[in-house]
Design a protein around this motif. Structure first.
Motif, PDB file in Angstrom:
ATOM      1  N   ILE A  22       0.835  -1.200   0.000  1.00  0.00           N
ATOM      2  CA  ILE A  22       0.000   0.000   0.000  1.00  0.00           C
ATOM      3  C   ILE A  22       0.874   1.256   0.000  1.00  0.00           C
ATOM      4  O   ILE A  22       0.619   2.222  -0.734  1.00  0.00           O
ATOM      5  CB  ILE A  22      -0.931   0.004   1.227  1.00  0.00           C
ATOM      6  N   ASP A 145      -7.633   4.462   6.606  1.00  0.00           N
ATOM      7  CA  ASP A 145      -8.912   5.006   6.143  1.00  0.00           C
ATOM      8  C   ASP A 145      -8.998   6.515   6.361  1.00  0.00           C
ATOM      9  O   ASP A 145      -9.857   7.188   5.780  1.00  0.00           O
ATOM     10  CB  ASP A 145     -10.080   4.324   6.862  1.00  0.00           C
ATOM     11  N   THR A 217      -3.353  -7.085   0.186  1.00  0.00           N
ATOM     12  CA  THR A 217      -4.074  -5.871   0.561  1.00  0.00           C
ATOM     13  C   THR A 217      -4.539  -5.096  -0.670  1.00  0.00           C
ATOM     14  O   THR A 217      -5.645  -4.537  -0.683  1.00  0.00           O
ATOM     15  CB  THR A 217      -3.212  -4.963   1.451  1.00  0.00           C
ATOM     16  N   ARG A 221      -8.386  -4.316  -1.764  1.00  0.00           N
ATOM     17  CA  ARG A 221      -8.790  -2.947  -2.097  1.00  0.00           C
ATOM     18  C   ARG A 221      -9.496  -2.913  -3.451  1.00  0.00           C
ATOM     19  O   ARG A 221     -10.532  -2.256  -3.617  1.00  0.00           O
ATOM     20  CB  ARG A 221      -7.572  -2.025  -2.120  1.00  0.00           C
ATOM     21  N   SER A 226     -12.554  -1.958   2.588  1.00  0.00           N
ATOM     22  CA  SER A 226     -11.933  -0.780   3.191  1.00  0.00           C
ATOM     23  C   SER A 226     -10.653  -1.185   3.928  1.00  0.00           C
ATOM     24  O   SER A 226     -10.387  -2.376   4.134  1.00  0.00           O
ATOM     25  CB  SER A 226     -12.901  -0.129   4.185  1.00  0.00           C
ATOM     26  N   GLY A 227      -9.897  -0.179   4.345  1.00  0.00           N
ATOM     27  CA  GLY A 227      -8.678  -0.470   5.103  1.00  0.00           C
ATOM     28  C   GLY A 227      -8.984  -1.174   6.407  1.00  0.00           C
ATOM     29  O   GLY A 227      -8.272  -2.099   6.814  1.00  0.00           O
ATOM     30  N   THR A 230      -9.883  -4.789   5.672  1.00  0.00           N
ATOM     31  CA  THR A 230      -8.670  -5.537   5.330  1.00  0.00           C
ATOM     32  C   THR A 230      -7.885  -5.886   6.585  1.00  0.00           C
ATOM     33  O   THR A 230      -7.422  -7.023   6.759  1.00  0.00           O
ATOM     34  CB  THR A 230      -7.792  -4.715   4.372  1.00  0.00           C
TER      35      THR A 230
END
Length: 378
Positions: A22, A145, A217, A221, A226-227, A230
């Motif tokens: 990320i 997020d 991840t 996505r 969402s973060g 995850t």
């Protein structure tokens, strides 16, 4: 204090492993570059463990090597804040990984010696590492997020500094007595067929993790998670890991190491294939994360058990180093690189996870074919 050290060490893994992709994606790097950078970083795990373990075994200062590794890890990681180029980041992460590899093999040796002298259970101490992984993974996932993709780097700096401080309060276990230290040729020991089979299988399994570590991840996505979701999914896998650690010793007492690792390889292959083929299904993603109990949890407990029982005591650090260096270093780097070439910004997610499934199945087959005749550890 061993529990806290495990919590922080694997807490850092809970930041770096799921969210490094990320961070790099946020810096504008392609999937090929992310895979290549993961591979470069992982390659540092080939040389580092053997170097540090040799120093630890020959000097007898296992704790000192662990503490020095933590100090140098913090210093090298701090340089990341001033790096903006691909090769600059690769150098900083690579140096950090080179020094960080001094930590886990020595920590495992200290823990196994402490467990042996105290008559306690390795799994009950190691599960704190899983708890740390959960706490940091969920926290960083939620933070992503609301904040930028640089969050994993700041979280890592704080965690690594806390880890360094925690190691200052550890104590070196009493030196093993002479009867336990039967001298011998290290290379003769590691050339034993059982150890060779173990390393080959472990390496193939870590190759299979390349797609998961590099792109899971990003995959979620792309699927609309969402973060926070995850982070919770990754944490779910580690919760399953904690449960298996509690029962690992009972399983090791009942079944051979080879049999357990073969089963873990098959379940891991099923995990990767299902994730690549039906990743849009919440039930499949949740089920695949629960299989982390076997893919990593039981696999790790069985591997540490084998090294501790197969090698003489004064070779434990170097045995752990070969396991981490070849399996996680060479195997992990190979998996990262190949999956990065296959991924193509997620267009070939199915193909990448299928590649991982095949590697995991090969890992299981190595044990299935050879362990019956040549595996003697239980």
């Amino acid at each position: 204090m061993l529990c806290l050290t495990y919590l922080l060490y694997f807490g850092q893994l809970g930041v770096l492993v799921p969210y490094l992709g990320i961070f790099l994606d946020g810096r504008g790097y392609s999937s090929e570059q992310i895979g290549e950078l993961f591979a470069i970083i992982t390659l540092a795990r080939i040389v580092g463990p053997s170097l540090w373990a040799t120093i630890a075994d020959k000097s007898g200062k296992t704790l000192g090597v662990l503490q020095l590794g933590c100090v140098l890890t913090v210093i090298s990681f701090a340089t990341i804040f001033w790096q903006n180029t691909f090769w600059g980041l690769a150098l900083s992460f690579g140096m950090m990984m080179m020094f960080w590899t001094a930590v886990l093999p020595q920590l495992e040796v200290i823990t196994m010696q402490s467990v042996k002298s105290a008559g306690s259970n390795y799994g009950t101490i190691r599960l704190w590492g899983s708890i740390g992984f959960i706490l940091l993974t969920v926290s960083v996932g939620q933070a992503l997020d609301f904040f930028t993709t640089d969050v994993p780097i700041y979280a890592s700096m704080i965690t690594l500094t806390a880890l360094m401080i925690s190691t200052l309060f550890l104590s070196q276990p009493d030196k093993l007595n002479a009867s336990e230290e039967q001298r011998g040729d290290f290379f003769k020991v590691v050339k034993h067929p059982a150890f060779v089979i173990f390393i080959i299988s472990a390496t193939l399994l870590q190759v299979s993790f390349g797609t998961y570590y590099g792109f899971f991840t990003l995959y979620l996505r792309d699927l609309g998670y969402s973060g926070q979701q995850t982070g919770l999914l990754i944490a779910l896998g580690v919760v399953a890991e904690v449960v298996i650690f509690i029962y690992a010793q009972k399983l090791l007492n009942r079944y051979s190491v080879g049999s357990l690792l073969a089963v873990c390889g098959v379940l891991t292959a099923l995990r990767w294939y299902a994730l690549g083929g039906w990743g849009s299904s919440d039930i499949v993603v949740i089920g695949s994360q629960l299989l982390h109990a076997f893919s990593f949890g039981l696999t790790h407990a069985a591997s540490v058990h084998f090294i501790h029982h197969h090698l003489p005591a004064h070779f434990h650090s170097r045995g752990q180093a070969i396991y981490i260096g070849i399996a996680f270093g060479l195997g992990g780097a190979s998996g990262n690189y190949v999956s990065g070439q296959i991924w193509q910004q997620g267009l070939n997610a199915y193909e990448a996870f299928t590649f991982s499934a095949v590697m995991a199945l090969l890992s299981a087959l190595v044990f299935a074919i050879f362990s019956y005749k040549k595996w003697h550890s239980k």
